[in-house]
Design a protein around this motif. Structure first.
Motif, PDB file in Angstrom:
ATOM      1  N   PRO A   1       0.817  -1.208   0.000  1.00  0.00           N
ATOM      2  CA  PRO A   1       0.000   0.000   0.000  1.00  0.00           C
ATOM      3  C   PRO A   1       0.856   1.266   0.000  1.00  0.00           C
ATOM      4  O   PRO A   1       1.807   1.379   0.761  1.00  0.00           O
TER       5      PRO A   1
ATOM      6  N   ALA B   1      -3.259   4.342   1.544  1.00  0.00           N
ATOM      7  CA  ALA B   1      -3.520   4.104   2.963  1.00  0.00           C
ATOM      8  C   ALA B   1      -4.314   5.238   3.595  1.00  0.00           C
ATOM      9  O   ALA B   1      -4.893   5.072   4.652  1.00  0.00           O
TER      10      ALA B   1
ATOM     11  N   VAL C   1      -1.391  -9.065   4.579  1.00  0.00           N
ATOM     12  CA  VAL C   1      -2.518  -8.754   5.458  1.00  0.00           C
ATOM     13  C   VAL C   1      -2.370  -9.576   6.735  1.00  0.00           C
ATOM     14  O   VAL C   1      -2.227 -10.799   6.681  1.00  0.00           O
TER      15      VAL C   1
ATOM     16  N   ALA D   1       0.430  -1.446  11.434  1.00  0.00           N
ATOM     17  CA  ALA D   1       0.504  -1.488   9.966  1.00  0.00           C
ATOM     18  C   ALA D   1       1.681  -0.644   9.467  1.00  0.00           C
ATOM     19  O   ALA D   1       2.378  -1.030   8.530  1.00  0.00           O
TER      20      ALA D   1
ATOM     21  N   THR E   1      -1.134  -4.374   5.711  1.00  0.00           N
ATOM     22  CA  THR E   1      -2.505  -4.048   6.075  1.00  0.00           C
ATOM     23  C   THR E   1      -2.864  -4.887   7.288  1.00  0.00           C
ATOM     24  O   THR E   1      -2.621  -6.100   7.294  1.00  0.00           O
TER      25      THR E   1
ATOM     26  N   VAL F   1      -9.545  -1.677  10.052  1.00  0.00           N
ATOM     27  CA  VAL F   1      -8.594  -1.986   8.975  1.00  0.00           C
ATOM     28  C   VAL F   1      -7.714  -0.772   8.759  1.00  0.00           C
ATOM     29  O   VAL F   1      -8.213   0.356   8.661  1.00  0.00           O
ATOM     30  N   SER F   2      -6.407  -0.982   8.671  1.00  0.00           N
ATOM     31  CA  SER F   2      -5.525   0.131   8.346  1.00  0.00           C
ATOM     32  C   SER F   2      -4.270  -0.357   7.645  1.00  0.00           C
ATOM     33  O   SER F   2      -3.786  -1.452   7.903  1.00  0.00           O
ATOM     34  N   ALA F   3      -3.777   0.499   6.755  1.00  0.00           N
ATOM     35  CA  ALA F   3      -2.475   0.232   6.137  1.00  0.00           C
ATOM     36  C   ALA F   3      -1.492   1.315   6.573  1.00  0.00           C
ATOM     37  O   ALA F   3      -0.538   1.621   5.871  1.00  0.00           O
TER      38      ALA F   3
ATOM     39  N   LYS G   1      -4.630  -3.599  -1.620  1.00  0.00           N
ATOM     40  CA  LYS G   1      -4.996  -4.583  -0.602  1.00  0.00           C
ATOM     41  C   LYS G   1      -5.921  -3.995   0.448  1.00  0.00           C
ATOM     42  O   LYS G   1      -6.645  -4.722   1.122  1.00  0.00           O
ATOM     43  N   VAL G   2      -5.917  -2.674   0.587  1.00  0.00           N
ATOM     44  CA  VAL G   2      -6.818  -2.048   1.551  1.00  0.00           C
ATOM     45  C   VAL G   2      -8.257  -2.198   1.064  1.00  0.00           C
ATOM     46  O   VAL G   2      -9.130  -2.687   1.798  1.00  0.00           O
TER      47      VAL G   2
ATOM     48  N   THR H   1      -9.348  -5.815   1.162  1.00  0.00           N
ATOM     49  CA  THR H   1      -9.643  -6.295   2.513  1.00  0.00           C
ATOM     50  C   THR H   1     -11.001  -5.787   2.993  1.00  0.00           C
ATOM     51  O   THR H   1     -11.803  -6.545   3.555  1.00  0.00           O
TER      52      THR H   1
END
Ligand code: 3NM
Ligand code: MG
Length: 519
Positions: free
Chosen positions: A232, A237, A361, A405, A411, A421-423, A462-463, A466
């Motif tokens: 990311p 992000a 992840v 992250a 992620t 959820v966080s990157a 990927k964020v 996810t």
């Protein structure tokens, strides 16, 4: 030599024990390594007489000067002074930094070994020019290594230097070689605090061609690993929740169209259920726990889920092989550290896995994710259920997820009544789900499988992938629980598979009914 301009990219530490040097001549090895691109040399000799050391150091200095590379002497300030080389490297049991500085003066380079925050702080504020941080991986080369810090430890110590805004240079040491150099460099460097290089002994000194080995290592230090190309970005992000939500249909459409491989190395309890969930969300599952297969499977372009729900020593070795295979191929990896804090074995396994490769992840419940934080290594957990710690406020948890992250450059998903959820930038909260998910075994594991399908089909983001996986999964659970034929957890399971399948088809068709339900 202007010490502020020293390049620490590829730092060679010598060793003249026969097991490593063989019958080669140390000066010839160093010269070959310099030809191959070594940027800094440390003469480390634990057994020779002083006179012999001075003679060798002089020969080494003549060679390093030819290549305009600094020569540092391990431990022995007297030898550095008598040779007039560029500086020393001191360990924690050697003469102290302040005295060394007094003896050598400000123009000389002084490096210090450090393996924890106290040592890093003392050396970085005490005037060290660089730190040798380690031991990263177990190594035969150094007797009595104090502690194996892993990539996690390295990330943590560099995170400390970032926060403290120290300008000290850093190299990592211990078990670094061609198989891990690129990954360790990248994993340990965030946007504003990079590792300056790697320090190696056996990867060069024991190599049949020190020149070739050095050339390859230098290239690896300068080249990010393939998986990094799809990690990311800061922009990704930091997007608004709306922006991320707007990508959900595209993610689901891609899975629906591509039927990506979801390679599960999962536990004994959920094999069948996870395979069915993978099929329902549109992926093509393979349940393959044998690590030797992973390289072939990684070539098929899917994603890997490592779920350590029933971890064994053999399983752990298989995971490590698979991590390496997917990292080398650039295929995404979802890691589910099931019960991470529950037992000493699981705590150790979590560490081993996180150090063996890059996971794209990291997904777990509150206590599992907290166990993966630097502070959480000693957290206790009761069983593997997802009991939440009431003392953790939502804000605190969100900050933890974001910081983890950032540290890991991946992620992080913390599941719970509200999933986070966080990157490393924004933290996205998903409030969907149903209590039945908590009374059916394996639903957490199958969420990992679902996310693997999404990141396999949509690896460039990927964020969004996810978040799409979470929403698809949890809205399907709500839809199933609302059905009249569902009376409890038993009837919920088949209904959930139906609703996962239906919702995936609806979203892929462009039906945006899910938007009203997303919380
Ligand atoms: N110092 P290799 S580990 C010299 O942790 C040395 O401080 C270490 O050798 C430390 O590259 C180490 O062959 C040996 O693993 C590193
Ligand atoms: Mg020493």
């Amino acid at each position: 030599m202007d010490k502020s301009k020293v390049d620490y990219s590829l730092y060679l530490v010598t060793d003249s024990t026969p097991a490593i040097l063989g019958s080669k001549d140390i000066v010839a090895v160093v010269e070959a390594a310099l030809k191959g691109g070594v940027t800094c040399v440390q003469y480390r000799e634990k057994h020779a007489d002083t006179g012999e050391m001075v003679a060798t150091a002089k020969r080494l200095h003549a060679v390093t000067q030819k290549y305009n590379v600094p020569l540092l002497i391990n431990d022995r300030i007297d030898i550095a002074l008598s040779v007039g080389c560029e500086g020393v490297h001191i360990g924690q049991d050697d003469l102290d930094l302040a005295t060394a500085r007094k003896l050598l003066g400000d123009d000389k380079i002084i490096g210090v070994t450090a393996c924890n925050v106290e040592e890093v702080e003392a050396a970085s504020t005490g005037g060290a020019d660089y730190l040798g941080i380690g031991t990263v991986f177990a190594t035969q080369t150094k007797e009595n290594t104090k502690s194996i810090i892993g990539v996690s430890g390295l990330q943590y110590l560099l995170g400390y230097l970032r926060t403290s805004k120290s300008k000290v240079k850093t190299v990592c040491i211990g078990g670094i070689n061609a198989s891990n150099a690129s990954r360790v460099m990248w994993q340990s460097s965030s946007l504003d605090r990079s590792l300056d290089g790697i320090a190696v002994v056996s990867a060069i000194v024991a190599a049949s061609s020190p020149e070739g080995a050095s050339r390859e290592l230098l290239k690896l230090v300068k080249t990010p690993p393939v998986f990094a190309l799809r990690s990311p970005t800061l922009d990704q992000a930091s997007r608004s929740a709306e922006e991320v939500l707007s990508l959900v249909p595209e993610v689901v459409r891609r899975v629906d169209a591509a039927k990506p491989l979801s390679h599960n190395m999962t536990n004994l309890v959920v094999q069948n259920f996870a395979a069915n969930v993978a099929l329902a969300v549109g992926a093509s599952p393979i349940m393959a726990n044998y690590g030797e297969e992973a390289a072939d499977l990684a070539a098929l372009g899917g994603a890997l889920v490592v779920n350590m729900g029933t971890v064994t020593p053999e399983g752990l070795q298989n995971y490590q092989k698979a991590l390496k295979a997917y990292n080398d191929a650039g295929g995404p990896i979802v890691f589910d550290p099931v019960g991470a804090g529950a037992t000493a074995v699981r705590r150790a396994a979590t560490k081993t896995i996180l150090n063996a490769g890059y996971v794209d992840v990291l997904k777990g419940n509150q206590s599992e994710i907290l166990t993966c934080t630097p502070a959480g290594a000693s957290l206790q957990q009761r069983g593997v259920d997802s009991s939440a710690d009431a003392s953790q406020t939502q804000d605190k948890l969100a900050a933890t997820v974001r910081e983890l992250a950032q540290l890991r450059r991946n992620t992080v998903v913390m599941t719970g009544a509200t999933d986070l959820v966080s990157a490393g930038g924004a933290v996205y909260a998903v409030g969907n789900g149903h209590e039945y998910l908590g009374v059916v075994t394996g639903t957490g594991c199958c969420l990992g499988t679902t996310i693997s399908a999404m990141v396999a089909a949509y690896p460039e983001d990927k964020v969004a992938a996810t978040v799409a996986g979470l929403l698809l999964y949890e809205i399907a659970a709500e839809n199933a629980a609302a059905r009249e034929d569902v009376k409890g957890p038993g009837t919920f399971v088949p209904a959930f598979l139906d609703e996962l399948f239906n919702l995936r088809k609806q979203i892929a068709r462009g039906d945006d009914g899910w938007r009203q339900k997303a919380k």
